[in-house]
Design a protein around this motif. Structure first.
Motif, PDB file in Angstrom:
ATOM      1  N   ALA A   1      45.023  37.566  47.812  1.00 52.28           N
ATOM      2  CA  ALA A   1      44.708  35.742  48.264  1.00 52.28           C
ATOM      3  C   ALA A   1      44.073  35.595  47.793  1.00 52.28           C
ATOM      4  CB  ALA A   1      44.842  36.634  49.575  1.00 52.28           C
ATOM      5  N   GLN A   2      42.953  35.272  46.598  1.00 49.77           N
ATOM      6  CA  GLN A   2      42.391  34.425  46.546  1.00 49.77           C
ATOM      7  C   GLN A   2      42.614  33.620  45.138  1.00 49.77           C
ATOM      8  OE1 GLN A   2      38.022  35.457  44.815  1.00 49.77           O
ATOM      9  NE2 GLN A   2      38.581  34.262  43.610  1.00 49.77           N
ATOM     10  N   VAL A   3      43.219  34.981  44.321  1.00 52.44           N
ATOM     11  CA  VAL A   3      44.423  34.539  43.293  1.00 52.44           C
ATOM     12  C   VAL A   3      45.478  33.476  43.742  1.00 52.44           C
ATOM     13  CG1 VAL A   3      45.222  35.195  40.738  1.00 52.44           C
ATOM     14  CG2 VAL A   3      43.501  36.282  42.193  1.00 52.44           C
ATOM     15  N   THR A   4      46.314  34.287  44.784  1.00 53.69           N
ATOM     16  CA  THR A   4      47.212  33.114  44.547  1.00 53.69           C
ATOM     17  C   THR A   4      47.069  32.388  45.608  1.00 53.69           C
ATOM     18  OG1 THR A   4      48.523  35.163  46.009  1.00 53.69           O
ATOM     19  CG2 THR A   4      49.022  33.125  47.243  1.00 53.69           C
TER      20      THR A   4
ATOM     21  N   GLU B   1      44.547  30.040  44.356  1.00 59.84           N
ATOM     22  CA  GLU B   1      44.607  29.273  43.120  1.00 59.84           C
ATOM     23  C   GLU B   1      45.785  29.003  42.477  1.00 59.84           C
ATOM     24  OE1 GLU B   1      39.903  31.843  42.352  1.00 59.84           O
ATOM     25  OE2 GLU B   1      41.574  32.261  41.558  1.00 59.84           O
ATOM     26  N   ILE B   2      46.626  29.589  42.812  1.00 63.40           N
ATOM     27  CA  ILE B   2      48.247  30.071  42.010  1.00 63.40           C
ATOM     28  C   ILE B   2      48.274  29.240  42.505  1.00 63.40           C
ATOM     29  CG2 ILE B   2      50.497  30.124  41.384  1.00 63.40           C
ATOM     30  CD1 ILE B   2      49.294  33.461  41.016  1.00 63.40           C
ATOM     31  N   ASP B   3      48.845  28.375  44.137  1.00 60.02           N
ATOM     32  CA  ASP B   3      48.772  26.933  44.599  1.00 60.02           C
ATOM     33  C   ASP B   3      48.669  26.027  44.317  1.00 60.02           C
ATOM     34  OD1 ASP B   3      49.309  29.365  47.559  1.00 60.02           O
ATOM     35  OD2 ASP B   3      50.648  28.988  45.979  1.00 60.02           O
ATOM     36  N   GLU B   4      47.020  26.329  44.359  1.00 59.00           N
ATOM     37  CA  GLU B   4      47.079  24.866  44.088  1.00 59.00           C
ATOM     38  C   GLU B   4      46.958  24.151  42.270  1.00 59.00           C
ATOM     39  OE1 GLU B   4      44.376  21.578  44.004  1.00 59.00           O
ATOM     40  OE2 GLU B   4      45.099  22.971  45.540  1.00 59.00           O
ATOM     41  N   LEU B   5      47.331  24.977  41.650  1.00 59.21           N
ATOM     42  CA  LEU B   5      47.284  25.128  40.316  1.00 59.21           C
ATOM     43  C   LEU B   5      48.919  23.935  40.306  1.00 59.21           C
ATOM     44  CD1 LEU B   5      45.723  27.281  38.008  1.00 59.21           C
ATOM     45  CD2 LEU B   5      45.086  25.436  38.218  1.00 59.21           C
ATOM     46  N   THR B   6      49.893  25.587  40.902  1.00 61.88           N
ATOM     47  CA  THR B   6      50.903  24.717  41.152  1.00 61.88           C
ATOM     48  C   THR B   6      51.181  22.810  41.571  1.00 61.88           C
ATOM     49  OG1 THR B   6      52.077  26.695  41.186  1.00 61.88           O
ATOM     50  CG2 THR B   6      53.630  25.055  42.504  1.00 61.88           C
ATOM     51  N   SER B   7      50.654  22.954  42.334  1.00 65.02           N
ATOM     52  CA  SER B   7      50.158  20.806  43.019  1.00 65.02           C
ATOM     53  C   SER B   7      49.889  20.295  42.327  1.00 65.02           C
ATOM     54  CB  SER B   7      49.410  21.499  44.601  1.00 65.02           C
ATOM     55  OG  SER B   7      49.309  19.899  44.992  1.00 65.02           O
TER      56      SER B   7
ATOM     57  N   ALA C   1      47.437  28.188  32.498  1.00 62.75           N
ATOM     58  CA  ALA C   1      46.574  28.530  33.396  1.00 62.75           C
ATOM     59  C   ALA C   1      46.778  29.526  34.767  1.00 62.75           C
ATOM     60  CB  ALA C   1      45.375  27.941  34.031  1.00 62.75           C
ATOM     61  N   ILE C   2      47.993  28.905  34.697  1.00 60.46           N
ATOM     62  CA  ILE C   2      49.397  29.748  36.267  1.00 60.46           C
ATOM     63  C   ILE C   2      49.646  30.542  35.756  1.00 60.46           C
ATOM     64  CG2 ILE C   2      51.214  29.703  37.164  1.00 60.46           C
ATOM     65  CD1 ILE C   2      51.467  26.322  37.247  1.00 60.46           C
ATOM     66  N   LEU C   3      49.873  31.368  33.977  1.00 57.99           N
ATOM     67  CA  LEU C   3      50.329  32.270  33.621  1.00 57.99           C
ATOM     68  C   LEU C   3      49.158  33.087  33.758  1.00 57.99           C
ATOM     69  CD1 LEU C   3      52.069  33.914  32.396  1.00 57.99           C
ATOM     70  CD2 LEU C   3      51.383  33.029  29.502  1.00 57.99           C
ATOM     71  N   ARG C   4      47.835  32.581  33.213  1.00 58.82           N
ATOM     72  CA  ARG C   4      47.193  33.582  33.621  1.00 58.82           C
ATOM     73  C   ARG C   4      46.248  34.356  35.384  1.00 58.82           C
ATOM     74  NH1 ARG C   4      44.337  29.615  30.152  1.00 58.82           N
ATOM     75  NH2 ARG C   4      42.954  28.584  31.585  1.00 58.82           N
ATOM     76  N   LYS C   5      46.331  32.843  36.061  1.00 60.64           N
ATOM     77  CA  LYS C   5      46.179  33.952  37.303  1.00 60.64           C
ATOM     78  C   LYS C   5      47.496  34.792  37.960  1.00 60.64           C
ATOM     79  CE  LYS C   5      42.864  31.418  38.149  1.00 60.64           C
ATOM     80  NZ  LYS C   5      41.768  32.100  38.934  1.00 60.64           N
ATOM     81  N   VAL C   6      48.818  34.884  36.885  1.00 58.28           N
ATOM     82  CA  VAL C   6      49.402  35.190  37.769  1.00 58.28           C
ATOM     83  C   VAL C   6      48.977  36.377  36.605  1.00 58.28           C
ATOM     84  CG1 VAL C   6      52.364  35.626  37.467  1.00 58.28           C
ATOM     85  CG2 VAL C   6      51.463  33.466  37.757  1.00 58.28           C
ATOM     86  N   GLU C   7      50.196  36.445  36.037  1.00 55.41           N
ATOM     87  CA  GLU C   7      49.074  38.079  35.709  1.00 55.41           C
ATOM     88  C   GLU C   7      47.982  38.608  35.942  1.00 55.41           C
ATOM     89  OE1 GLU C   7      50.461  36.460  30.684  1.00 55.41           O
ATOM     90  OE2 GLU C   7      48.431  36.664  31.315  1.00 55.41           O
ATOM     91  N   SER C   8      46.991  38.732  36.480  1.00 55.22           N
ATOM     92  CA  SER C   8      45.788  38.850  37.223  1.00 55.22           C
ATOM     93  C   SER C   8      46.380  39.348  38.596  1.00 55.22           C
ATOM     94  CB  SER C   8      44.787  37.479  37.188  1.00 55.22           C
ATOM     95  OG  SER C   8      44.429  37.443  35.976  1.00 55.22           O
ATOM     96  N   ARG C   9      47.307  38.013  39.074  1.00 53.66           N
ATOM     97  CA  ARG C   9      47.859  39.565  40.044  1.00 53.66           C
ATOM     98  C   ARG C   9      48.789  40.069  39.807  1.00 53.66           C
ATOM     99  NH1 ARG C   9      51.106  34.876  44.173  1.00 53.66           N
ATOM    100  NH2 ARG C   9      52.640  34.767  42.202  1.00 53.66           N
ATOM    101  N   THR C  10      49.585  39.943  38.881  1.00 51.98           N
ATOM    102  CA  THR C  10      50.578  41.443  38.902  1.00 51.98           C
ATOM    103  C   THR C  10      50.038  42.698  39.128  1.00 51.98           C
ATOM    104  OG1 THR C  10      51.951  39.527  37.890  1.00 51.98           O
ATOM    105  CG2 THR C  10      51.869  41.910  37.609  1.00 51.98           C
TER     106      THR C  10
END
Length: 396
Positions: free
Chosen positions: A277-280, A282-288, A322-331
């Motif tokens: 949930a935390q990483v998600t 952060e991804i939403d904020e970066l996407t915004s 940054a988004i890619l790194r976060k997505v990889e962590s969430r995966t």
């Protein structure tokens, strides 16, 4: 902000009268006197239609088309856009690019008070043009109910019984939940049958008041996330499953529905979910931030400002990385969740899939023999701790 009394011919939303009674004749007003207030007059999902803006930028602003509708604030004397936000935004870009013919704008001024102007903007205006999607229709439906509008009026605005029923069912959903969040023109690509499933869940929340916002989120996850997605579920089976879970003996609102019939899981699951949930978030904020950067890039291109364009493009590259790194962590975390799920037990309400048809699962007597902790579970715990440490050190 003080509101003015409406003229005698304007009694509120749905009054009888022509547009000439609602609006002044078309006037030319200096653009410096025109502002936007999306918090007051915007009922659509986005602040404006990018497609409409792009078309006007290509073809130019046609002053012969329907004028922008505005309402004059009696305190500041400013004219606030209530309809035509896309045309206004496009005119701003063209004016800044050098089209001085847009120093003044053709407008029609709404003749009612603030509340009536809001009703016109959110209900009548936004419903009369291009359909803006379920989310804005739902906002309009709720506003109409707040105004005490009856079914005949709702039908005049939303056109069909099916649409009114759909909006009624969806009005029971959590306004800040995932179903409402993802309703939109492109939602079907990522979340198939989203509108249909949202209506189903709204219907269930209408009939089973014990269902909470947490249960709604659990249902969303059951349908669209995890290793056991149920996207193509049939209505009868879906309703039966939720009904059985929500009406079982001893059910408490604080209890999960447990739609996948998982009896228990490792205590590690909760911490991994929190990390996901935390990483998600952060991804939403970066996407915004990336969306805002894209808008800045478009403006820089229009203004032929190479210096700003290069800077914004560099920012976009950094955000994408940054988004890619976060997505990889969430995966990685989601993979851990799936491994844990494989080791969980099924509850008494649904026997395991291996149970023979027509038989009931009989709980086995508790085994009190001391056992060593499973080596595989120890590996999972160690891996989860490593992932958590990685997330804490990850720098944007």
């Amino acid at each position: 902000m003080k509101s003015r009394k409406a003229p005698a011919s304007i009694s509120g939303l749905g009054f009888l009268g022509s547009l000439a009674q609602k609006f002044s004749p078309v006037r030319e007003i200096d653009r410096s006197k025109i502002i936007t207030r999306p918090d007051l007059f915007q009922g659509r999902q986005a602040a404006f239609s990018q497609e409409t803006v792009d078309k006007i930028l290509r073809e130019g602003f046609d002053r012969s088309q329907e004028p922008i509708a505005v309402w004059q604030d009696p305190d500041s004397k400013k004219f606030i856009v209530i309809s035509g936000h896309s045309r206004w935004h496009a005119s701003e870009l063209l004016y800044k690019k050098g089209d001085k013919q847009l120093q003044t704008m053709p407008v029609k001024v709404y003749q009612g008070n603030l509340e009536q102007a809001q009703d016109y903007a959110i209900l009548e205006s936004n419903r009369s043009g291009t359909a803006e999607g379920l989310k804005s229709d739902l906002n309009a439906y709720k506003r109409a109910l707040e105004k005490g509008k009856k079914r005949d009026y709702l039908l005049s605005i939303f056109k069909t019984e099916a649409r009114v029923r759909q909006l009624e069912d969806m009005s029971y959903l959590n306004p800040k939940g995932r179903f409402i969040e993802y309703l939109g023109e492109d939602s079907e690509k990522s979340f198939p049958y989203l509108a249909r499933n949202a209506q189903w869940v709204g219907t269930m929340r209408k009939h089973y008041t014990q269902l909470t916002n947490a249960h709604e989120r659990e249902i969303f996850d059951y349908l669209y996330t995890g290793s056991k997605k149920a996207i193509g579920t049939k209505k009868e089976g879906f309703f039966s499953l939720v009904e059985k879970k929500a009406t079982r003996i001893g059910f408490n609102q604080a209890d999960p529905l447990n739609l996948n019939s998982v009896a228990s899981s490792s205590a590690l699951t909760a911490s991994v979910k929190t990390l996901i949930a935390q990483v998600t978030s952060e991804i939403d904020e970066l996407t915004s931030q990336r969306v805002k950067t894209e808008d800045n890039i478009a403006r820089a291109k229009l203004e032929a400002n190479e210096k700003l364009l290069n800077r914004f493009q560099e920012t976009r590259r950094d955000l994408n990385a940054a988004i890619l790194r976060k997505v990889e962590s969430r995966t990685r975390l989601e993979q851990e969740m799936r491994q844990i799920d494989r080791g969980t037990l099924y509850d008494m309400f649904n026997p395991p899939p291996s149970t023979a048809p027509g038989t009931r699962a009989v709980p086995a007597a508790p085994d009190k023999t001391p056992r060593k902790q499973d080596p595989e579970l120890l590996k999972l715990i160690a891996r989860a701790k490593a992932v958590k440490a990685e997330l804490q050190t990850l720098k944007l």
